[in-house]
Design a protein around this motif. Sequence first.
Motif, PDB file in Angstrom:
ATOM      1  N   VAL A  16      -5.362  22.479 -18.230  1.00 37.09           N
ATOM      2  CA  VAL A  16      -4.038  21.911 -17.973  1.00 37.09           C
ATOM      3  C   VAL A  16      -3.276  21.791 -19.290  1.00 37.09           C
ATOM      4  O   VAL A  16      -3.866  21.796 -20.375  1.00 37.09           O
ATOM      5  CB  VAL A  16      -4.129  20.527 -17.288  1.00 37.09           C
ATOM      6  CG1 VAL A  16      -4.833  20.633 -15.939  1.00 37.09           C
ATOM      7  CG2 VAL A  16      -4.818  19.503 -18.171  1.00 37.09           C
ATOM      8  N   HIS A  32       2.596  13.651 -19.372  1.00 37.14           N
ATOM      9  CA  HIS A  32       2.777  14.630 -18.307  1.00 37.14           C
ATOM     10  C   HIS A  32       1.611  15.609 -18.333  1.00 37.14           C
ATOM     11  O   HIS A  32       1.208  16.055 -19.405  1.00 37.14           O
ATOM     12  CB  HIS A  32       4.077  15.414 -18.505  1.00 37.14           C
ATOM     13  CG  HIS A  32       5.305  14.567 -18.438  1.00 37.14           C
ATOM     14  ND1 HIS A  32       6.073  14.489 -17.307  1.00 37.14           N
ATOM     15  CD2 HIS A  32       5.893  13.765 -19.358  1.00 37.14           C
ATOM     16  CE1 HIS A  32       7.093  13.668 -17.533  1.00 37.14           C
ATOM     17  NE2 HIS A  32       6.994  13.221 -18.775  1.00 37.14           N
ATOM     18  N   PHE A  34       0.598  19.272 -16.627  1.00 39.21           N
ATOM     19  CA  PHE A  34       1.083  20.421 -15.874  1.00 39.21           C
ATOM     20  C   PHE A  34      -0.100  21.284 -15.469  1.00 39.21           C
ATOM     21  O   PHE A  34      -0.950  21.613 -16.296  1.00 39.21           O
ATOM     22  CB  PHE A  34       2.071  21.237 -16.722  1.00 39.21           C
ATOM     23  CG  PHE A  34       3.299  20.460 -17.092  1.00 39.21           C
ATOM     24  CD1 PHE A  34       4.396  20.420 -16.246  1.00 39.21           C
ATOM     25  CD2 PHE A  34       3.354  19.754 -18.281  1.00 39.21           C
ATOM     26  CE1 PHE A  34       5.537  19.698 -16.587  1.00 39.21           C
ATOM     27  CE2 PHE A  34       4.485  19.029 -18.638  1.00 39.21           C
ATOM     28  CZ  PHE A  34       5.573  18.996 -17.782  1.00 39.21           C
ATOM     29  N   VAL A  44       3.632  25.885 -10.794  1.00 37.02           N
ATOM     30  CA  VAL A  44       3.165  24.783 -11.637  1.00 37.02           C
ATOM     31  C   VAL A  44       3.490  23.465 -10.956  1.00 37.02           C
ATOM     32  O   VAL A  44       4.588  23.272 -10.435  1.00 37.02           O
ATOM     33  CB  VAL A  44       3.835  24.839 -13.026  1.00 37.02           C
ATOM     34  CG1 VAL A  44       3.419  23.660 -13.884  1.00 37.02           C
ATOM     35  CG2 VAL A  44       3.500  26.142 -13.725  1.00 37.02           C
ATOM     36  N   GLN A  45       2.515  22.571 -10.960  1.00 35.80           N
ATOM     37  CA  GLN A  45       2.748  21.215 -10.472  1.00 35.80           C
ATOM     38  C   GLN A  45       2.571  20.248 -11.631  1.00 35.80           C
ATOM     39  O   GLN A  45       1.874  20.551 -12.603  1.00 35.80           O
ATOM     40  CB  GLN A  45       1.812  20.872  -9.324  1.00 35.80           C
ATOM     41  CG  GLN A  45       2.127  21.662  -8.084  1.00 35.80           C
ATOM     42  CD  GLN A  45       1.341  21.184  -6.873  1.00 35.80           C
ATOM     43  OE1 GLN A  45       0.364  20.462  -6.969  1.00 35.80           O
ATOM     44  NE2 GLN A  45       1.790  21.605  -5.708  1.00 35.80           N
ATOM     45  N   GLU A  46       3.178  19.086 -11.492  1.00 33.29           N
ATOM     46  CA  GLU A  46       3.172  18.101 -12.566  1.00 33.29           C
ATOM     47  C   GLU A  46       2.709  16.751 -12.032  1.00 33.29           C
ATOM     48  O   GLU A  46       3.109  16.325 -10.956  1.00 33.29           O
ATOM     49  CB  GLU A  46       4.586  17.962 -13.133  1.00 33.29           C
ATOM     50  CG  GLU A  46       4.745  16.890 -14.176  1.00 33.29           C
ATOM     51  CD  GLU A  46       6.196  16.717 -14.600  1.00 33.29           C
ATOM     52  OE1 GLU A  46       6.416  16.055 -15.624  1.00 33.29           O
ATOM     53  OE2 GLU A  46       7.099  17.214 -13.915  1.00 33.29           O
ATOM     54  N   PHE A  48       2.508  12.806 -13.702  1.00 37.38           N
ATOM     55  CA  PHE A  48       2.887  12.095 -14.915  1.00 37.38           C
ATOM     56  C   PHE A  48       2.759  10.591 -14.764  1.00 37.38           C
ATOM     57  O   PHE A  48       2.770  10.053 -13.658  1.00 37.38           O
ATOM     58  CB  PHE A  48       4.296  12.469 -15.372  1.00 37.38           C
ATOM     59  CG  PHE A  48       5.411  11.910 -14.528  1.00 37.38           C
ATOM     60  CD1 PHE A  48       6.042  10.735 -14.878  1.00 37.38           C
ATOM     61  CD2 PHE A  48       5.821  12.570 -13.398  1.00 37.38           C
ATOM     62  CE1 PHE A  48       7.065  10.222 -14.112  1.00 37.38           C
ATOM     63  CE2 PHE A  48       6.851  12.074 -12.619  1.00 37.38           C
ATOM     64  CZ  PHE A  48       7.479  10.887 -12.975  1.00 37.38           C
TER      65      PHE A  48
END
Length: 73
Positions: A16, A32, A34, A44-46, A48
């Motif tokens: 990641v 964060h 990613f 892409v997912q995030e 945070f």
Amino acid sequence: FKTTSARTEDLSGKRVLVLEGRYTANQNDAKHVFIDADGSGTSVQEIFFQAPKDKFQGYVKAADDALKSIRWR
């Protein structure tokens, strides 16, 4: 946003991108993460965590523990 750290690391067996820093307008610190969501590099997912700078350190361990508990599918 003022970046304090940008790095890759392994999170539960998946590589990641981790970005840490401070939002200058509201003085919130953030971490964060990613994730390459489908293995193609195009989705892409995030995830945070964000908190006021004076409270961030008090909660970041709980956020890190939550991240480490992820089980990828």
